[in-house]
Design a protein around this motif. Structure first.
Motif, mmCIF file in Angstrom:
data_model
loop_
_atom_site.group_PDB
_atom_site.id
_atom_site.type_symbol
_atom_site.label_atom_id
_atom_site.label_comp_id
_atom_site.label_asym_id
_atom_site.label_seq_id
_atom_site.Cartn_x
_atom_site.Cartn_y
_atom_site.Cartn_z
ATOM 1 N N ILE A 66 15.215 -7.314 7.988
ATOM 2 C CA ILE A 66 14.006 -7.177 7.174
ATOM 3 C C ILE A 66 13.100 -6.111 7.787
ATOM 4 O O ILE A 66 13.080 -5.925 9.000
ATOM 5 N N ALA A 67 12.374 -5.424 6.925
ATOM 6 C CA ALA A 67 11.390 -4.422 7.378
ATOM 7 C C ALA A 67 10.112 -4.587 6.572
ATOM 8 O O ALA A 67 10.133 -4.981 5.398
ATOM 9 N N LEU A 68 9.000 -4.279 7.220
ATOM 10 C CA LEU A 68 7.691 -4.278 6.567
ATOM 11 C C LEU A 68 7.375 -2.853 6.127
ATOM 12 O O LEU A 68 7.554 -1.910 6.904
ATOM 13 N N VAL A 69 6.915 -2.690 4.889
ATOM 14 C CA VAL A 69 6.566 -1.368 4.363
ATOM 15 C C VAL A 69 5.122 -1.417 3.875
ATOM 16 O O VAL A 69 4.823 -2.109 2.893
ATOM 17 N N GLN A 70 4.224 -0.712 4.548
ATOM 18 C CA GLN A 70 2.836 -0.671 4.118
ATOM 19 C C GLN A 70 2.673 0.423 3.072
ATOM 20 O O GLN A 70 3.138 1.553 3.249
ATOM 21 N N ALA A 71 2.007 0.080 1.979
ATOM 22 C CA ALA A 71 1.870 1.022 0.865
ATOM 23 C C ALA A 71 0.520 0.813 0.193
ATOM 24 O O ALA A 71 -0.218 -0.128 0.502
ATOM 25 N N LEU A 72 0.212 1.701 -0.739
ATOM 26 C CA LEU A 72 -0.972 1.575 -1.576
ATOM 27 C C LEU A 72 -0.541 1.199 -2.988
ATOM 28 O O LEU A 72 0.537 1.607 -3.440
ATOM 29 N N PRO A 73 -1.374 0.444 -3.704
ATOM 30 C CA PRO A 73 -0.990 0.018 -5.061
ATOM 31 C C PRO A 73 -1.245 1.115 -6.090
ATOM 32 O O PRO A 73 -2.038 0.950 -7.013
ATOM 33 N N ASP A 74 -0.580 2.251 -5.932
ATOM 34 C CA ASP A 74 -0.822 3.365 -6.843
ATOM 35 C C ASP A 74 0.426 3.648 -7.671
ATOM 36 O O ASP A 74 1.411 2.906 -7.619
ATOM 37 N N ALA A 75 0.377 4.723 -8.415
ATOM 38 C CA ALA A 75 1.456 5.029 -9.353
ATOM 39 C C ALA A 75 2.759 5.391 -8.669
ATOM 40 O O ALA A 75 3.802 5.484 -9.342
ATOM 41 N N THR A 76 2.753 5.616 -7.355
ATOM 42 C CA THR A 76 3.997 5.982 -6.665
ATOM 43 C C THR A 76 4.788 4.761 -6.209
ATOM 44 O O THR A 76 5.903 4.917 -5.701
ATOM 45 N N LEU A 77 4.231 3.570 -6.380
ATOM 46 C CA LEU A 77 4.944 2.382 -5.909
ATOM 47 C C LEU A 77 6.316 2.208 -6.567
ATOM 48 O O LEU A 77 7.278 1.826 -5.893
ATOM 49 N N PRO A 78 6.477 2.485 -7.872
ATOM 50 C CA PRO A 78 7.828 2.419 -8.456
ATOM 51 C C PRO A 78 8.822 3.378 -7.795
ATOM 52 O O PRO A 78 10.020 3.092 -7.757
ATOM 53 N N LEU A 79 8.345 4.525 -7.273
ATOM 54 C CA LEU A 79 9.249 5.423 -6.552
ATOM 55 C C LEU A 79 9.771 4.737 -5.293
ATOM 56 O O LEU A 79 10.947 4.874 -4.939
ATOM 57 N N LEU A 80 8.886 4.016 -4.612
ATOM 58 C CA LEU A 80 9.308 3.257 -3.439
ATOM 59 C C LEU A 80 10.319 2.193 -3.829
ATOM 60 O O LEU A 80 11.361 2.042 -3.178
ATOM 61 N N PHE A 81 10.044 1.453 -4.885
ATOM 62 C CA PHE A 81 10.980 0.426 -5.341
ATOM 63 C C PHE A 81 12.348 1.035 -5.641
ATOM 64 O O PHE A 81 13.383 0.442 -5.332
#
Length: 275
Positions: A111-126
């Protein structure tokens, strides 16, 4: 012979190439225990800093729930999205980091933790995480939407439950916030003559999308002293309750963060370095 305007176009194209940012390096999503999503790529974090779970006192019930859920996720079992809400400085983000470290101690590298912002790029991360043979906890820290921000709340609901861009099966969201409803509310809304209950329910609905909603409440005096005692016992530091309480009064309140700041002060007085 090259025409003048063709040479000019070539020079412009070469200049644009020189000033264009380089393409992001491919991310090895199996290499690190944590990552920071930048919007177009990710930066690996070689060591996930977190206090020991044993030293985190005064939050026993929510801590146990977080650790159990993260352990399930790491093992590949069904796990919940989590909302950790409540008082500032009570260890919401720290317990997430500590839980991921504990899970990797039992299930190395799973498992890994990924810190992100809730912006429009989140689907790219997914999209990147979807095909990786690993579990991920995507961490949105200190989240809150202003009254007029309906788009951000709508996107988060979609990511949590079944939208076209919902998070993949190997990903769960962990959100920290100072308020349970996430979206700011005002008492005047409850007096709105147009569907008043719908207004309130819509703002609370976002919190209801999380399988786990855990409150981290302001600590009592006893809890505050217990937190300090736990840290001091592990670091061989001495303290007096009166001095610890005076520190909290000067800081304007009691919390896990204030307790840690006091422990840092004690270590400095003793000439010790904290890891």
């Amino acid at each position: 012979m090259t025409k003048p305007h063709n040479r000019l176009l070539t020079r412009i194209a070469e200049a644009l190439e020189r000033i264009a940012p380089p393409a992001p390096e491919p991310v090895d999503w199996l290499a690190c225990p944590a990552y920071v999503w930048t919007g177009h790529g990710a930066r690996g974090v070689d060591r996930l800093e977190a206090p020991s779970l044993d030293h985190m006192r005064g939050i026993d019930l929510p801590k146990a729930a977080v650790v159990d859920n993260v352990m399930r996720l790491a093992s590949g079992a069904a796990a919940h999205d989590m909302l950790l809400w409540g008082s500032r400085g009570m260890g919401k983000s720290a317990v997430l980091r500590a839980a991921v470290n504990a899970a990797n101690a039992v299930h190395p590298g799973r498992i890994a933790l990924v810190q992100a912002l809730p912006d429009a790029t989140l689907p790219l991360l997914f999209g990147q995480l979807r095909t990786v043979p690993r579990q991920f906890l995507v961490f949105l820290d200190d989240l809150g939407f202003d009254t007029g921000d309906t788009e951000g709340a709508r996107l988060l609901r979609s990511w949590l439950e079944g939208g076209v861009e919902a998070r993949p099966a190997n990903v769960r969201l962990a959100v920290t916030s100072n308020r349970r409803a996430i979206v700011e509310r005002h008492m005047a809304e409850q007096d709105d003559p147009i569907n008043p209950r719908d207004v309130v329910d819509d703002r609370l609905a976002l919190a209801d999308r999380f399988g786990l909603s855990l409150g981290f409440h302001a600590c009592s005096q006893d809890d505050y002293l217990a937190i300090i005692e736990g840290y001091c016992a592990a670091m061989d530091l001495a303290f007096t309750p009166g001095d610890a309480l005076e520190w909290s009064r000067r800081r304007g309140g009691r919390s896990g963060r204030v307790a840690w700041q006091y422990v840092t002060e004690l270590a400095g007085r003793a000439g010790k370095q904290l890891d």
